[in-house]
Structure formats: structure tokens, C-alpha cells
Design an enzyme around this catalytic site. Structure first.
Site, PDB file in Angstrom:
ATOM      1  N   CYS A 134       0.815  -1.220   0.000  1.00  0.00           N
ATOM      2  CA  CYS A 134       0.000   0.000   0.000  1.00  0.00           C
ATOM      3  C   CYS A 134       0.847   1.268   0.000  1.00  0.00           C
ATOM      4  O   CYS A 134       0.313   2.377  -0.009  1.00  0.00           O
ATOM      5  CB  CYS A 134      -0.939  -0.003   1.198  1.00  0.00           C
ATOM      6  SG  CYS A 134      -1.990  -1.469   1.236  1.00  0.00           S
ATOM      7  N   LYS A 200      -8.405  -0.275  10.481  1.00  0.00           N
ATOM      8  CA  LYS A 200      -8.330  -1.306   9.445  1.00  0.00           C
ATOM      9  C   LYS A 200      -7.341  -2.368   9.895  1.00  0.00           C
ATOM     10  O   LYS A 200      -6.159  -2.086  10.114  1.00  0.00           O
ATOM     11  CB  LYS A 200      -7.884  -0.690   8.125  1.00  0.00           C
ATOM     12  CG  LYS A 200      -7.710  -1.741   7.029  1.00  0.00           C
ATOM     13  CD  LYS A 200      -7.439  -1.115   5.686  1.00  0.00           C
ATOM     14  CE  LYS A 200      -7.182  -2.178   4.647  1.00  0.00           C
ATOM     15  NZ  LYS A 200      -6.926  -1.606   3.328  1.00  0.00           N
ATOM     16  N   LYS A 253     -13.015  -1.795   9.884  1.00  0.00           N
ATOM     17  CA  LYS A 253     -12.947  -2.822   8.839  1.00  0.00           C
ATOM     18  C   LYS A 253     -12.032  -3.951   9.277  1.00  0.00           C
ATOM     19  O   LYS A 253     -10.908  -3.644   9.685  1.00  0.00           O
ATOM     20  CB  LYS A 253     -12.407  -2.168   7.567  1.00  0.00           C
ATOM     21  CG  LYS A 253     -12.130  -3.118   6.443  1.00  0.00           C
ATOM     22  CD  LYS A 253     -11.408  -2.421   5.339  1.00  0.00           C
ATOM     23  CE  LYS A 253     -10.989  -3.465   4.325  1.00  0.00           C
ATOM     24  NZ  LYS A 253     -10.090  -2.966   3.342  1.00  0.00           N
ATOM     25  N   TYR A 318     -20.981  -5.759  -0.013  1.00  0.00           N
ATOM     26  CA  TYR A 318     -21.196  -6.393  -1.316  1.00  0.00           C
ATOM     27  C   TYR A 318     -22.644  -6.873  -1.453  1.00  0.00           C
ATOM     28  O   TYR A 318     -23.074  -7.238  -2.536  1.00  0.00           O
ATOM     29  CB  TYR A 318     -20.204  -7.555  -1.506  1.00  0.00           C
ATOM     30  CG  TYR A 318     -18.769  -7.047  -1.439  1.00  0.00           C
ATOM     31  CD1 TYR A 318     -18.151  -6.519  -2.565  1.00  0.00           C
ATOM     32  CD2 TYR A 318     -18.069  -7.018  -0.229  1.00  0.00           C
ATOM     33  CE1 TYR A 318     -16.872  -6.000  -2.502  1.00  0.00           C
ATOM     34  CE2 TYR A 318     -16.789  -6.495  -0.151  1.00  0.00           C
ATOM     35  CZ  TYR A 318     -16.199  -5.990  -1.292  1.00  0.00           C
ATOM     36  OH  TYR A 318     -14.930  -5.456  -1.226  1.00  0.00           O
TER      37      TYR A 318
HETATM   38  C1  PBG Z   1      -6.820  -1.647  -0.286  1.00  0.00           C
HETATM   39  C2  PBG Z   1      -8.051  -2.284   0.241  1.00  0.00           C
HETATM   40  C3  PBG Z   1      -8.282  -3.618   0.639  1.00  0.00           C
HETATM   41  C4  PBG Z   1      -9.640  -3.720   0.935  1.00  0.00           C
HETATM   42  C5  PBG Z   1     -10.187  -2.455   0.749  1.00  0.00           C
HETATM   43  N1  PBG Z   1      -9.196  -1.585   0.340  1.00  0.00           N
HETATM   44  C6  PBG Z   1      -7.378  -4.789   0.658  1.00  0.00           C
HETATM   45  C7  PBG Z   1      -6.289  -4.886   1.622  1.00  0.00           C
HETATM   46  O1  PBG Z   1      -6.060  -4.013   2.456  1.00  0.00           O
HETATM   47  O2  PBG Z   1      -5.604  -5.887   1.518  1.00  0.00           O
HETATM   48  C8  PBG Z   1     -10.339  -4.982   1.359  1.00  0.00           C
HETATM   49  C9  PBG Z   1     -11.812  -4.984   1.160  1.00  0.00           C
HETATM   50  C10 PBG Z   1     -12.486  -6.317   1.175  1.00  0.00           C
HETATM   51  O3  PBG Z   1     -11.914  -7.369   1.503  1.00  0.00           O
HETATM   52  O4  PBG Z   1     -13.663  -6.319   0.824  1.00  0.00           O
HETATM   53  N2  PBG Z   1      -5.804  -1.459   0.618  1.00  0.00           N
END
Ligand code: PBG
Length: 335
Positions: A134, A200, A253, A318
Site C-alpha cells: 500500500c 483497518k 474494517k 457487497y
Molecule cells: C486496499 C483495500 C483492501 C480492501 C479495501 N481496500 C485490501 C487490503 O487491504 O488488503 C479490502 C476490502 C475487502 O476485503 O472487501 N488497501
């Protein structure tokens, strides 16, 4: 007052009584539908999961416009866009290219649906870097926090210039919200809100997303920048730091195993809180329903209502199109 004077069942006896005292409702306008927009020439998704996980399909820009039109018709509040570029490089230059796939999609969506759902863009580099992290990777293999901030801010400004309504940084670099805010303000986007992916976690539930977005890390994992699932106090600290840096909305999240933090972030900050019901959570429900173990409609509405009850004002899911159909009493598209 205890039993037999008190009988909790008195208010549960009929649908009318239950409706009268129901604490939490669910509205289509609080739901956000993720859309994966693939640039022409992007590598195909590794597996064709369309039937099993239809909401994770890679869409052309015109297909994304059609899905957003459907979302608008059902009253969904927003879509959140993820880009699948045809070209990746170490710096993720596709992320901040004014002609990048998300920027093109934002312009096409705004033109086709000026009164359509709000456009949230995910601000991150992982879909655009060839190593899948990222941020930018240093020679020693570690992620360079401070060097990544400039690229993330550039990405946010580029999305705002294309017409994005809300910017959602998901990279988990320290200081990114402040970096985005000052760059956006300097470029004339002082009124564009930031939805920070504050809490997150480095989660096992992102697998289907990484397949759809083609963003799995090529080496290592994201545990050096995303939160440890064991740490609630740290998540609250992340949230309050983001508030201090100017975040307008905060995200927790994943969602299902993180209700404690949805509640705590809401209680402690008072800011609007978004819960991200992530791809692996969606896949679990879809798989269980396909196997006949769950009634999908009942399970999804229970999950989304529970996230709202925990304190989520906004829910990224989703299941959004299906849920909006169910809430409106019409047939669902995917089931
Ligand atoms: C990007 C991002 C991710 C998700 C949302 N933005 C993937 C990650 O961090 O690996 C995951 C969303 C999902 O699993 O629905 N960094």
C-alpha cells in the site's frame, strides 16, 4: 421490577408490537456498493467467480455505470470505486494518473449519473504497485511511510479533480489523513470530505477482494502497517489521531468480528462511522447460502441491521444491491 410483574415477551407477541418498539431500522441510503473498475487490457481475474461472488466482478467503465444506475434506482447512498489498472510499477503511478482507470470511471459516472449515488474512491497504492503493497517499498523491503504520503495525497487530489465526492484512504500509513487534508485544501478541495479507514485490521477476510482487485502483496504481508486484530485500544487511538488530522468520517474494517470497535469508535468520537462488511464476510454468507445452510436474505438483513445497531451510520457491503431490493420488497438480482 422482576418476573412475574415484568414479562419481556409482552412486547414481542405480534408483528405490530415488534414493529412499534424496533430500535434500529435499515435504509438503502446508508448502504454503499463496492465497484471494481478494470482498465481495458487489465489482466483477467484469476478465477471466474461471477456466479459465486457476483458483487466482486471486474467491470468495464460502461458496466460500472450500469451497475451504479441500478444502485441509484434502488436509493443506495454511494458506490466506492476500486481500480484494476493494466499497468503496475513500483511507485503505483496508475493511482495518481489523471487518466487512470478510477479517474476515467469517476468522470464517466458523473456525466452519466449527475444525480446518482455519491462517488467514494478508495485511495491506496496496492492495486497499482507491482509488489502489491500500500506504500512504496524501500531497498530493505520495508514500507516507506513518509515517502508514501506524497503519492497518496497526489492520488486523492487526482480523484477529487476527476469529481470524486468522498476520498477514502485505506493504506494505513501514519499521517496520511493530515497529508491528504492539507494537499486537498491547497488544491481547492477544502470541501471534499475524507472517510478514513481508521481501524483497518490485518485480516484474513480480504482474500476475495485481493483476487478481484489483483492486489495481493507479492511478498510478506500487511501486518507492519495494518492493525493487529488483538488490539482494540490501538484502534481507538488510530481513530482519534485521524479525527485530529481532519477526518470527516471513520471506518472500522472488517465488520462482523469488530462490533465492539464500531460501538467504541462511535461512542468516543461522535463522528459518522462506516463499517466495511468485507469480501471474505460476503463470501462466507454466499457459500453457506449456496450450500443450503443459511437463508441468505434473512442472514444478510440480520447482519446489516446488527452493524447499524452496533453504531454504524454507513455500511459498505457487497450485499448492498440485494439488500436494497429486499428492503424495497422487490426481487434481488444476485440470488
Ligand atoms: C486496499 C483495500 C483492501 C480492501 C479495501 N481496500 C485490501 C487490503 O487491504 O488488503 C479490502 C476490502 C475487502 O476485503 O472487501 N488497501
Amino acid at each position: 421490577m422482576a418476573f412475574p410483574t415484568t414479562r419481556m415477551r409482552r412486547l414481542r407477541a405480534t408483528a405490530g408490537l415488534r414493529g412499534l418498539v424496533r430500535e434500529t431500522g435499515l435504509r438503502a441510503e446508508q448502504l454503499v456498493l463496492p465497484l471494481f473498475v478494470a482498465e481495458a487490457g487489465a489482466a483477467p481475474a484469476p478465477a471466474d467467480d461471477d456466479a459465486a461472488l457476483p458483487a466482486l466482478a471486474r467491470l468495464s467503465i460502461s458496466a460500472a455505470v450500469e451497475r451504479a444506475r441500478e444502485a441509484a434506482g434502488l436509493g443506495l447512498g454511494a458506490v466506492i470505486l476500486f481500480g484494476v489498472p493494466s499497468h503496475k510499477d513500483p511507485e503505483g503511478s496508475g493511482a495518481y494518473d489523471d487518466e487512470g482507470v478510477v479517474q476515467l470511471a469517476v468522470r464517466a459516472l458523473k456525466q452519466a449519473l449527475p444525480d446518482g449515488p455519491l462517488l467514494i474512491t478508495d485511495v491506496c497504492l496496492c492495486e497499482y504497485t507491482d509488489h502489491g503493497h500500500c506504500g512504496v517499498v524501500r531497498e530493505d523491503g520495508l514500507i516507506d511511510n513518509d515517502a508514501s504520503l506524497e503519492l497518496l495525497a497526489r492520488t486523492a487530489v487526482s480523484h477529487a479533480r476527476a469529481g470524486a465526492d468522498i476520498l477514502a484512504p485505506s493504506d494505513m500509513m501514519d499521517g496520511r489523513v493530515g497529508a491528504l487534508r492539507s494537499e486537498l485544501d491547497a488544491e481547492g478541495f477544502a470541501d471534499t470530505p475524507i472517510l478514513a479507514y481508521s481501524a483497518k485490521f490485518a485480516s484474513a477476510f480480504y482474500g476475495p477482494f485481493r483476487d478481484a482487485a489483483g492486489s495481493a502483496p507479492a511478498f510478506g504481508d500487511r501486518r507492519s502497517y495494518q492493525l493487529d486484530p488483538a488490539n482494540g485500544a490501538q484502534a481507538l487511538r488510530e481513530a482519534s489521531l485521524d479525527v485530529g488530522e481532519g477526518a470527516d468520517m471513520l471506518m472500522v474494517k472488517p465488520a462482523l468480528a469488530y462490533g465492539d470497535l464500531i460501538s467504541a469508535v462511535k461512542r468516543e468520537t461522535g463522528l459518522p462511522v462506516a463499517a466495511y462488511n468485507v469480501s471474505g464476510e460476503y463470501a462466507m454468507v454466499r457459500a453457506a447460502a449456496a450450500a443450503g445452510h443459511l437463508d441468505e436474505r434473512a442472514a444478510v438483513l440480520e447482519i446489516l441491521t446488527s452493524l447499524a445497531r452496533a453504531g454504524a451510520d454507513t455500511i459498505i457491503t457487497y450485499h448492498a444491491l440485494d439488500a436494497a431490493h429486499w428492503l424495497a420488497g422487490t426481487e434481488a438480482p444476485f440470488t
